[in-house]
Design a protein around this motif. Structure first.
Motif, PDB file in Angstrom:
ATOM      1  N   UNK A 158       0.912  -1.088   0.128  1.00 44.72           N
ATOM      2  CA  UNK A 158      -0.127   0.090  -0.024  1.00 44.72           C
ATOM      3  C   UNK A 158       0.940   1.222  -0.049  1.00 44.72           C
ATOM      4  N   UNK A 159       1.117   1.976  -1.129  1.00 42.80           N
ATOM      5  CA  UNK A 159       1.797   3.211  -1.338  1.00 42.80           C
ATOM      6  C   UNK A 159       1.355   4.032  -0.244  1.00 42.80           C
ATOM      7  N   UNK A 160       0.358   4.185   0.133  1.00 38.41           N
ATOM      8  CA  UNK A 160      -0.110   5.441   1.153  1.00 38.41           C
ATOM      9  C   UNK A 160      -0.154   4.725   2.606  1.00 38.41           C
ATOM     10  N   UNK A 161       0.386   3.383   2.873  1.00 32.48           N
ATOM     11  CA  UNK A 161       0.230   2.920   4.224  1.00 32.48           C
ATOM     12  C   UNK A 161       1.835   2.882   4.836  1.00 32.48           C
ATOM     13  N   UNK A 162       1.960   1.429   5.306  1.00 35.13           N
ATOM     14  CA  UNK A 162       3.295   1.397   5.944  1.00 35.13           C
ATOM     15  C   UNK A 162       4.404   1.785   5.043  1.00 35.13           C
ATOM     16  N   UNK A 167       8.974   4.868   0.333  1.00 36.15           N
ATOM     17  CA  UNK A 167       8.691   5.491  -1.075  1.00 36.15           C
ATOM     18  C   UNK A 167       8.842   6.866  -1.140  1.00 36.15           C
ATOM     19  N   UNK A 168       8.657   7.685  -0.125  1.00 34.59           N
ATOM     20  CA  UNK A 168       8.829   9.290  -0.346  1.00 34.59           C
ATOM     21  C   UNK A 168      10.286   9.439  -0.195  1.00 34.59           C
ATOM     22  N   UNK A 169      10.983   8.600   0.796  1.00 35.81           N
ATOM     23  CA  UNK A 169      12.557   8.790   0.739  1.00 35.81           C
ATOM     24  C   UNK A 169      13.296   8.518  -0.365  1.00 35.81           C
TER      25      UNK A 169
END
Length: 190
Positions: A158-162, A167-169
């Motif tokens: 889940x790209x908006x989860x844990x 992913x942002x880094x």
């Protein structure tokens, strides 16, 4: 005993180079455990083929450590000794192009369990299905809905989860140094 993931984000810096031939090598950017502290077998299977109960075509299974892995990451990996397995890596350029809606190649080996919270909400997965029902089968039992289904990559990772802090880094490093200069190097134990 469960399986855990360990590793590091590495970056091949493009700043402070004197010229194009000045390549100082990959550097450890951040420890994975600072960005992701979970245990998600669906994600492990989707990304690296470890505990792949959902039947994904893994994105980066059994690649081993990169040949040009940083000294810090190599040392961290070697410190695990024989308990480390499944070493692999995946670059941000690959991750940025994944079809996250792709389904597993086969039905999930586990039965998906849902509870009612207005709508049906996935509450767990387990290996229990005495009748080994085909894909798409649904049945109610004790106020819960059970289903045999395939899992999408988006549901697994889940790209908006844990996984979002990781992913942002990686995304930020890629914006600075280029997609091909950022990668995740991992291994497992358990």
């Amino acid at each position: 005993m469960g399986t855990d993931i360990y590793g590091h984000v590495e970056c091949l810096p493009t700043h402070r180079r004197l010229d194009e031939e000045d390549v100082s090598g990959w550097r450890r950017a951040v420890d994975l455990d600072l960005l992701y502290g979970g245990r998600c077998y669906d994600a492990f299977g989707c990304l690296f083929g470890v505990r792949n109960h959902a039947g994904f075509r893994p994105l980066a299974a059994d690649r081993g450590l990169p040949g040009d892995v940083s000294a810090e990451v190599l040392s961290a990996y070697e410190s695990w000794g024989p308990s480390a397995y499944g070493a692999s890596w995946i670059g941000w350029a690959e991750l940025a192009r994944v079809d996250w809606d792709e389904l597993g190649e086969r039905v999930d080996a586990r039965v998906h369990a849902f509870s009612r919270a207005g709508a049906w909400v996935l509450t767990g997965k387990g290996f229990w299905d005495p009748e080994d029902r085909p894909e798409g089968s649904e049945w109610l039992q004790d106020g819960r809905l059970f289903r045999r289904a395939r899992t999408s990559r988006r549901d697994a990772v889940q790209t908006d989860g844990a996984w979002e802090p990781l992913w942002a880094t990686m995304r930020t490093l890629a914006e600075i140094h280029g997609e091909e200069h950022v990668r995740l190097v991992v291994w497992f134990d358990g």
